[in-house]
Motif scaffolding. Sequence first.
Motif, PDB file in Angstrom:
ATOM      1  N   ARG A 161       0.808  -1.224   0.000  1.00 21.82           N
ATOM      2  CA  ARG A 161       0.000   0.000   0.000  1.00 21.82           C
ATOM      3  C   ARG A 161       0.842   1.275   0.000  1.00 21.82           C
ATOM      4  NH1 ARG A 161      -5.553  -0.776   3.277  1.00 21.82           N
ATOM      5  NH2 ARG A 161      -6.082  -2.813   2.437  1.00 21.82           N
ATOM      6  N   LYS A 162       2.028   1.194   0.580  1.00 17.22           N
ATOM      7  CA  LYS A 162       2.865   2.389   0.636  1.00 17.22           C
ATOM      8  C   LYS A 162       3.510   2.706  -0.714  1.00 17.22           C
ATOM      9  CE  LYS A 162       4.030   1.924   5.499  1.00 17.22           C
ATOM     10  NZ  LYS A 162       5.109   1.718   6.474  1.00 17.22           N
ATOM     11  N   THR A 163       4.095   1.687  -1.333  1.00 21.52           N
ATOM     12  CA  THR A 163       4.835   1.927  -2.565  1.00 21.52           C
ATOM     13  C   THR A 163       4.022   1.625  -3.819  1.00 21.52           C
ATOM     14  OG1 THR A 163       5.727  -0.316  -2.549  1.00 21.52           O
ATOM     15  CG2 THR A 163       7.017   1.375  -1.440  1.00 21.52           C
ATOM     16  N   GLY A 164       2.992   0.827  -3.700  1.00 25.79           N
ATOM     17  CA  GLY A 164       2.186   0.466  -4.851  1.00 25.79           C
ATOM     18  C   GLY A 164       2.775  -0.667  -5.680  1.00 25.79           C
ATOM     19  N   LYS A 165       3.861  -1.282  -5.173  1.00 26.97           N
ATOM     20  CA  LYS A 165       4.493  -2.373  -5.905  1.00 26.97           C
ATOM     21  C   LYS A 165       3.693  -3.659  -5.731  1.00 26.97           C
ATOM     22  CE  LYS A 165       9.229  -0.739  -5.715  1.00 26.97           C
ATOM     23  NZ  LYS A 165      10.603  -1.055  -5.284  1.00 26.97           N
ATOM     24  N   LYS A 166       3.618  -4.412  -6.817  1.00 26.11           N
ATOM     25  CA  LYS A 166       2.920  -5.689  -6.790  1.00 26.11           C
ATOM     26  C   LYS A 166       3.940  -6.818  -6.707  1.00 26.11           C
ATOM     27  CE  LYS A 166      -0.942  -4.135  -9.604  1.00 26.11           C
ATOM     28  NZ  LYS A 166      -1.691  -4.337 -10.852  1.00 26.11           N
TER      29      LYS A 166
END
Length: 67
Positions: free
Chosen positions: A14-19
């Motif tokens: 949620r912080k970085t948006g990385k999957k």
Amino acid sequence: MPVKFKPDHISVDRKTGKKSIQRFYIRNVDKEELFETINNKNTKPKLRDKCINELTRRGVNIEWVKE
């Protein structure tokens, strides 16, 4: 393409948006979990066959015992 044990799991930070994708290939599953899947009465026949094929590929002898 390798045989899947269950569908992939995609988690998003949620912080970085990385999957990040966690893949569940049947070759990475423990032998005990494969036996539990075979012996479970709710397992679908296709998954049961996949587990039996993987155990025979690993060289494990399966002894069938009637209840």
